[in-house]
Design a protein around this motif. Sequence first.
Motif, short mmCIF file in Angstrom:
data_model
loop_
_atom_site.label_atom_id
_atom_site.label_comp_id
_atom_site.label_asym_id
_atom_site.label_seq_id
_atom_site.Cartn_x
_atom_site.Cartn_y
_atom_site.Cartn_z
N SER A 1 41.59 48.02 49.19
CA SER A 1 41.32 49.02 48.15
C SER A 1 42.56 49.80 47.73
CB SER A 1 40.26 50.01 48.65
OG SER A 1 40.71 50.69 49.81
N SER B 1 43.59 48.98 43.79
CA SER B 1 42.55 49.41 42.86
C SER B 1 42.34 50.92 42.92
CB SER B 1 41.23 48.69 43.16
OG SER B 1 40.82 48.93 44.51
N ARG C 1 45.50 53.19 40.93
CA ARG C 1 45.84 52.86 39.55
C ARG C 1 46.58 54.00 38.85
NH1 ARG C 1 40.54 51.25 36.67
NH2 ARG C 1 39.76 52.84 38.11
N VAL D 1 41.26 41.97 45.43
CA VAL D 1 40.33 43.02 45.02
C VAL D 1 40.79 43.68 43.73
CG1 VAL D 1 39.36 45.27 45.68
CG2 VAL D 1 39.49 43.42 47.35
N ALA D 2 42.11 43.80 43.52
CA ALA D 2 42.61 44.37 42.27
C ALA D 2 42.23 43.49 41.09
CB ALA D 2 44.13 44.52 42.34
N ARG D 3 42.13 42.20 41.33
CA ARG D 3 41.80 41.25 40.27
C ARG D 3 40.29 41.12 40.06
NH1 ARG D 3 45.53 36.14 39.26
NH2 ARG D 3 44.74 35.55 37.22
N ARG E 1 37.11 43.12 41.34
CA ARG E 1 36.67 44.31 42.06
C ARG E 1 35.44 44.04 42.93
NH1 ARG E 1 38.34 49.15 39.99
NH2 ARG E 1 40.01 48.05 38.92
N ASP E 2 34.62 43.07 42.54
CA ASP E 2 33.40 42.78 43.30
C ASP E 2 33.70 42.30 44.72
OD1 ASP E 2 31.07 42.70 41.07
OD2 ASP E 2 32.94 41.92 40.24
N SER F 1 35.44 43.59 46.87
CA SER F 1 35.46 44.69 47.84
C SER F 1 34.12 44.81 48.57
CB SER F 1 35.79 46.02 47.14
OG SER F 1 34.80 46.32 46.17
N ASN F 2 33.04 44.39 47.89
CA ASN F 2 31.71 44.45 48.52
C ASN F 2 31.51 43.33 49.54
OD1 ASN F 2 30.71 46.69 46.98
ND2 ASN F 2 30.57 45.33 45.23
N TYR G 1 49.11 44.78 38.00
CA TYR G 1 48.45 45.89 38.69
C TYR G 1 48.44 47.14 37.81
CZ TYR G 1 49.32 42.79 42.61
OH TYR G 1 49.36 41.69 43.43
N GLU H 1 43.82 47.68 32.84
CA GLU H 1 42.34 47.63 32.77
C GLU H 1 41.89 46.19 32.67
OE1 GLU H 1 41.59 51.68 33.14
OE2 GLU H 1 40.25 49.94 33.17
#
Length: 234
Positions: free
Chosen positions: A59, A62, A65, A139-141, A143-144, A146-147, A231, A234
């Motif tokens: 994380s 992300s 930012r 995760v930066a690319r 975001r899902d 991360s879950n 990085y 948006e």
Amino acid sequence: MILGNAWLVLKPVLDGLVYFAIFGLILKSGRGIDNFVGYLLIGVFMFQFTARCLSVGASSVSGGRTLIRSFLFPRAALPVAAVLRETLSMVPVVVSMLVLVVVVPPHAEVTWRWLLFPGVFTLQLVFNAGIALLAARLVARVRDLSNLIGFFTRFWLYGSGVFFSFDSFVSDPTVLAVVKLNPMYVVLDMTRDVLLYGRTPEAGSWVVLASWALGALLLGFVFFWRGEETYGRE
């Protein structure tokens, strides 16, 4: 929180108590394991170090930012700094672990092989930095992802021999050999050897762990660096 940083030690201790109640008292998975209490403590404390590094590293980009958009700096500093923070937080945790394995019966004996533990810990730290870099870009690319980190970590927990020995449950030598290539299994096995059982880890274990550590760091750095320009967008 009232207890603050004390939770760094209390959480793995409480986790250890839960695992001891379920796997030690109810399922009796500790049968055949010398000093199962120490075995469990080392497994929980050391595994959670890597799990936390993976989580905060994933994380770091992300969540940073705003910083990335405001300043020009090597983006790898974010996951690396996250791992370093976890490492500093780990110092009192390691001290508590060492005290517990000596104080809680059956008591571990302090031998000269304890001097090998910093080497194992350093290799684990290098490995943690590598997977943090890998996870940070992923995760930066997407975001899902991360879950999914929590699910992966839980699967990894059960696959690393934290609270049971694979030798008691796996009879196929090929499967057992593959399982024992797991980097966290190697970390826990080597740590238990030097702290609990007064044994010097085999040369092969050092080679496997060093390969995982250096390989993860190199792969993680290259993979992260290749996405440097993306990085913070948006």
